[in-house]
Design a protein around this motif. Sequence first.
Motif, PDB file in Angstrom:
ATOM      1  N   ARG A  40     -31.748 -41.433  14.542  1.00 18.96           N
ATOM      2  CA  ARG A  40     -31.761 -42.869  14.271  1.00 18.96           C
ATOM      3  C   ARG A  40     -32.366 -43.179  12.904  1.00 18.96           C
ATOM      4  O   ARG A  40     -32.042 -44.211  12.304  1.00 18.96           O
ATOM      5  N   TYR A  41     -33.230 -42.305  12.409  1.00 18.14           N
ATOM      6  CA  TYR A  41     -33.907 -42.597  11.146  1.00 18.14           C
ATOM      7  C   TYR A  41     -33.080 -42.162   9.932  1.00 18.14           C
ATOM      8  O   TYR A  41     -32.971 -42.906   8.952  1.00 18.14           O
ATOM      9  N   LEU A  42     -32.515 -40.968  10.003  1.00 14.86           N
ATOM     10  CA  LEU A  42     -31.779 -40.450   8.852  1.00 14.86           C
ATOM     11  C   LEU A  42     -30.361 -41.000   8.802  1.00 14.86           C
ATOM     12  O   LEU A  42     -29.786 -41.359   9.835  1.00 14.86           O
ATOM     13  N   SER A  43     -29.820 -41.023   7.602  1.00 14.66           N
ATOM     14  CA  SER A  43     -28.406 -41.380   7.463  1.00 14.66           C
ATOM     15  C   SER A  43     -27.554 -40.229   8.006  1.00 14.66           C
ATOM     16  O   SER A  43     -28.051 -39.114   8.222  1.00 14.66           O
ATOM     17  N   LYS A  44     -26.280 -40.504   8.212  1.00 15.07           N
ATOM     18  CA  LYS A  44     -25.390 -39.480   8.747  1.00 15.07           C
ATOM     19  C   LYS A  44     -25.340 -38.249   7.839  1.00 15.07           C
ATOM     20  O   LYS A  44     -25.396 -37.115   8.302  1.00 15.07           O
ATOM     21  N   ALA A  45     -25.272 -38.483   6.526  1.00 11.07           N
ATOM     22  CA  ALA A  45     -25.203 -37.364   5.578  1.00 11.07           C
ATOM     23  C   ALA A  45     -26.495 -36.561   5.580  1.00 11.07           C
ATOM     24  O   ALA A  45     -26.478 -35.317   5.617  1.00 11.07           O
ATOM     25  N   PHE A  50     -29.914 -31.802   7.328  1.00 13.18           N
ATOM     26  CA  PHE A  50     -31.089 -31.346   8.070  1.00 13.18           C
ATOM     27  C   PHE A  50     -30.700 -30.393   9.202  1.00 13.18           C
ATOM     28  O   PHE A  50     -31.273 -29.314   9.358  1.00 13.18           O
ATOM     29  N   ALA A  51     -29.716 -30.788  10.003  1.00 17.56           N
ATOM     30  CA  ALA A  51     -29.286 -29.961  11.130  1.00 17.56           C
ATOM     31  C   ALA A  51     -28.649 -28.656  10.658  1.00 17.56           C
ATOM     32  O   ALA A  51     -28.854 -27.591  11.261  1.00 17.56           O
ATOM     33  N   TYR A  52     -27.892 -28.724   9.582  1.00 20.14           N
ATOM     34  CA  TYR A  52     -27.227 -27.536   9.025  1.00 20.14           C
ATOM     35  C   TYR A  52     -28.247 -26.493   8.583  1.00 20.14           C
ATOM     36  O   TYR A  52     -28.140 -25.313   8.912  1.00 20.14           O
ATOM     37  N   VAL A  53     -29.273 -26.944   7.870  1.00 22.58           N
ATOM     38  CA  VAL A  53     -30.281 -26.003   7.369  1.00 22.58           C
ATOM     39  C   VAL A  53     -31.152 -25.477   8.511  1.00 22.58           C
ATOM     40  O   VAL A  53     -31.569 -24.313   8.501  1.00 22.58           O
ATOM     41  N   LEU A  54     -31.427 -26.301   9.516  1.00 23.60           N
ATOM     42  CA  LEU A  54     -32.175 -25.812  10.677  1.00 23.60           C
ATOM     43  C   LEU A  54     -31.434 -24.677  11.372  1.00 23.60           C
ATOM     44  O   LEU A  54     -32.044 -23.710  11.846  1.00 23.60           O
ATOM     45  N   ALA A  55     -30.119 -24.781  11.441  1.00 18.46           N
ATOM     46  CA  ALA A  55     -29.316 -23.714  12.045  1.00 18.46           C
ATOM     47  C   ALA A  55     -29.429 -22.426  11.222  1.00 18.46           C
ATOM     48  O   ALA A  55     -29.528 -21.323  11.776  1.00 18.46           O
ATOM     49  N   ILE A  56     -29.427 -22.554   9.904  1.00 14.18           N
ATOM     50  CA  ILE A  56     -29.574 -21.383   9.038  1.00 14.18           C
ATOM     51  C   ILE A  56     -30.947 -20.748   9.234  1.00 14.18           C
ATOM     52  O   ILE A  56     -31.092 -19.518   9.321  1.00 14.18           O
ATOM     53  N   ALA A  57     -31.983 -21.587   9.313  1.00 12.46           N
ATOM     54  CA  ALA A  57     -33.338 -21.083   9.531  1.00 12.46           C
ATOM     55  C   ALA A  57     -33.446 -20.367  10.872  1.00 12.46           C
ATOM     56  O   ALA A  57     -34.135 -19.347  10.993  1.00 12.46           O
ATOM     57  N   GLY A  58     -32.761 -20.887  11.887  1.00 15.38           N
ATOM     58  CA  GLY A  58     -32.764 -20.221  13.189  1.00 15.38           C
ATOM     59  C   GLY A  58     -32.132 -18.845  13.134  1.00 15.38           C
ATOM     60  O   GLY A  58     -32.622 -17.893  13.754  1.00 15.38           O
ATOM     61  N   LEU A 113     -28.567 -17.717  -3.300  1.00 18.11           N
ATOM     62  CA  LEU A 113     -27.189 -18.183  -3.081  1.00 18.11           C
ATOM     63  C   LEU A 113     -27.170 -19.653  -2.664  1.00 18.11           C
ATOM     64  O   LEU A 113     -26.243 -20.101  -1.982  1.00 18.11           O
ATOM     65  N   ARG A 114     -28.204 -20.411  -3.067  1.00 22.54           N
ATOM     66  CA  ARG A 114     -28.375 -21.773  -2.573  1.00 22.54           C
ATOM     67  C   ARG A 114     -27.190 -22.677  -2.882  1.00 22.54           C
ATOM     68  O   ARG A 114     -26.810 -23.505  -2.056  1.00 22.54           O
ATOM     69  N   ASN A 115     -26.595 -22.511  -4.048  1.00 20.90           N
ATOM     70  CA  ASN A 115     -25.463 -23.382  -4.392  1.00 20.90           C
ATOM     71  C   ASN A 115     -24.264 -23.111  -3.492  1.00 20.90           C
ATOM     72  O   ASN A 115     -23.547 -24.032  -3.096  1.00 20.90           O
ATOM     73  N   LEU A 116     -24.060 -21.833  -3.161  1.00 17.89           N
ATOM     74  CA  LEU A 116     -22.964 -21.469  -2.265  1.00 17.89           C
ATOM     75  C   LEU A 116     -23.249 -21.937  -0.848  1.00 17.89           C
ATOM     76  O   LEU A 116     -22.383 -22.518  -0.173  1.00 17.89           O
ATOM     77  N   VAL A 117     -24.487 -21.712  -0.376  1.00 16.04           N
ATOM     78  CA  VAL A 117     -24.847 -22.080   0.994  1.00 16.04           C
ATOM     79  C   VAL A 117     -24.878 -23.593   1.163  1.00 16.04           C
ATOM     80  O   VAL A 117     -24.359 -24.141   2.141  1.00 16.04           O
ATOM     81  N   ALA A 118     -25.474 -24.283   0.196  1.00 15.86           N
ATOM     82  CA  ALA A 118     -25.568 -25.740   0.298  1.00 15.86           C
ATOM     83  C   ALA A 118     -24.221 -26.411   0.138  1.00 15.86           C
ATOM     84  O   ALA A 118     -24.070 -27.596   0.469  1.00 15.86           O
ATOM     85  N   ASP A 125     -28.809 -32.989  -4.830  1.00 14.24           N
ATOM     86  CA  ASP A 125     -30.161 -32.476  -5.005  1.00 14.24           C
ATOM     87  C   ASP A 125     -30.910 -32.424  -3.681  1.00 14.24           C
ATOM     88  O   ASP A 125     -31.693 -31.501  -3.426  1.00 14.24           O
ATOM     89  N   ASP A 126     -30.685 -33.412  -2.821  1.00 18.70           N
ATOM     90  CA  ASP A 126     -31.346 -33.434  -1.515  1.00 18.70           C
ATOM     91  C   ASP A 126     -30.944 -32.234  -0.669  1.00 18.70           C
ATOM     92  O   ASP A 126     -31.779 -31.622   0.004  1.00 18.70           O
ATOM     93  N   ALA A 127     -29.669 -31.897  -0.687  1.00 13.86           N
ATOM     94  CA  ALA A 127     -29.185 -30.777   0.118  1.00 13.86           C
ATOM     95  C   ALA A 127     -29.843 -29.471  -0.315  1.00 13.86           C
ATOM     96  O   ALA A 127     -30.309 -28.686   0.514  1.00 13.86           O
ATOM     97  N   VAL A 128     -29.903 -29.221  -1.604  1.00 19.54           N
ATOM     98  CA  VAL A 128     -30.511 -27.989  -2.116  1.00 19.54           C
ATOM     99  C   VAL A 128     -32.010 -27.978  -1.839  1.00 19.54           C
ATOM    100  O   VAL A 128     -32.575 -26.957  -1.424  1.00 19.54           O
ATOM    101  N   ALA A 129     -32.680 -29.117  -2.049  1.00 23.52           N
ATOM    102  CA  ALA A 129     -34.120 -29.189  -1.829  1.00 23.52           C
ATOM    103  C   ALA A 129     -34.476 -28.950  -0.360  1.00 23.52           C
ATOM    104  O   ALA A 129     -35.391 -28.179  -0.037  1.00 23.52           O
ATOM    105  N   VAL A 130     -33.748 -29.594   0.540  1.00 19.11           N
ATOM    106  CA  VAL A 130     -33.997 -29.421   1.976  1.00 19.11           C
ATOM    107  C   VAL A 130     -33.721 -27.982   2.392  1.00 19.11           C
ATOM    108  O   VAL A 130     -34.447 -27.404   3.216  1.00 19.11           O
ATOM    109  N   LEU A 131     -32.695 -27.395   1.821  1.00 20.01           N
ATOM    110  CA  LEU A 131     -32.386 -25.998   2.108  1.00 20.01           C
ATOM    111  C   LEU A 131     -33.555 -25.096   1.732  1.00 20.01           C
ATOM    112  O   LEU A 131     -33.999 -24.262   2.534  1.00 20.01           O
ATOM    113  N   LEU A 132     -34.072 -25.255   0.529  1.00 21.77           N
ATOM    114  CA  LEU A 132     -35.154 -24.398   0.053  1.00 21.77           C
ATOM    115  C   LEU A 132     -36.440 -24.608   0.856  1.00 21.77           C
ATOM    116  O   LEU A 132     -37.205 -23.663   1.076  1.00 21.77           O
ATOM    117  N   ILE A 133     -36.673 -25.836   1.298  1.00 17.39           N
ATOM    118  CA  ILE A 133     -37.892 -26.122   2.067  1.00 17.39           C
ATOM    119  C   ILE A 133     -37.792 -25.586   3.491  1.00 17.39           C
ATOM    120  O   ILE A 133     -38.670 -24.855   3.972  1.00 17.39           O
TER     121      ILE A 133
END
Length: 206
Positions: A40-45, A50-58, A113-118, A125-133
């Motif tokens: 409810r808080y985050l935008s769809k994008a 967020f969910a995509y990177v959490l799956a990668i971290a898992g 490989l952040r550019n490829l993964v993101a 910039d948000d996608a890459v930053a969230v990925l790295l964090i």
Amino acid sequence: MFEAAPLMLIGMALVTTSLLLLGRVLSVAVNFGIQIMIVRYLSKANYGVFAYVLAIAGAGQSIAVLGLDRSVARFLPTYDERGEHGRLLGSLLMVTATIAGMGIAFVLCVAALRNLVAGGVGQSDDAVAVLLILLLLAPVQALDELLMTVFAVFTRARAIFFRKYVLGPGLRLAAVAGVILAGGDVRALAVATVAAAAFGVVVYGW
């Protein structure tokens, strides 16, 4: 006396099972509430990122553990029973270092490989930053999984109940609620998520 012993063991097993079941139900309920808050808080994008990177971290967590938690659960009780505390400590340190090293290697590999993964969620910039964090969750959660195995060997069910089903979800809930109340963005949410997970590992690791 001898007849009462099995009944006591059965009673203790039922209490332990009930406690862990209660904790599991509590954890699922809290995590479900957290997911609703984030959606409810985050935008769809941003939620997609967020969910995509959490799956990668898992996935990174599973790679980092390498099944060593099962080995620890098998060998540590044996060393403890034999009084071989040197081997016990050495094995624990070796497994911890291996899991931490594999987790860090995974983070560095994906970061390179952040550019490829993101690219799966865009090159913003948000996608890459969230990925790295959020990638830092891979070694943190892998160490937490090892910690839970050690707790299962050496501590009581109450310690596992509190760490896994109360402290962990509670820290994450506090982190998400804090970001929402402060009006933080998806990067702040990623930092708070990693910080909450790391704090739980540090506290119970100590």
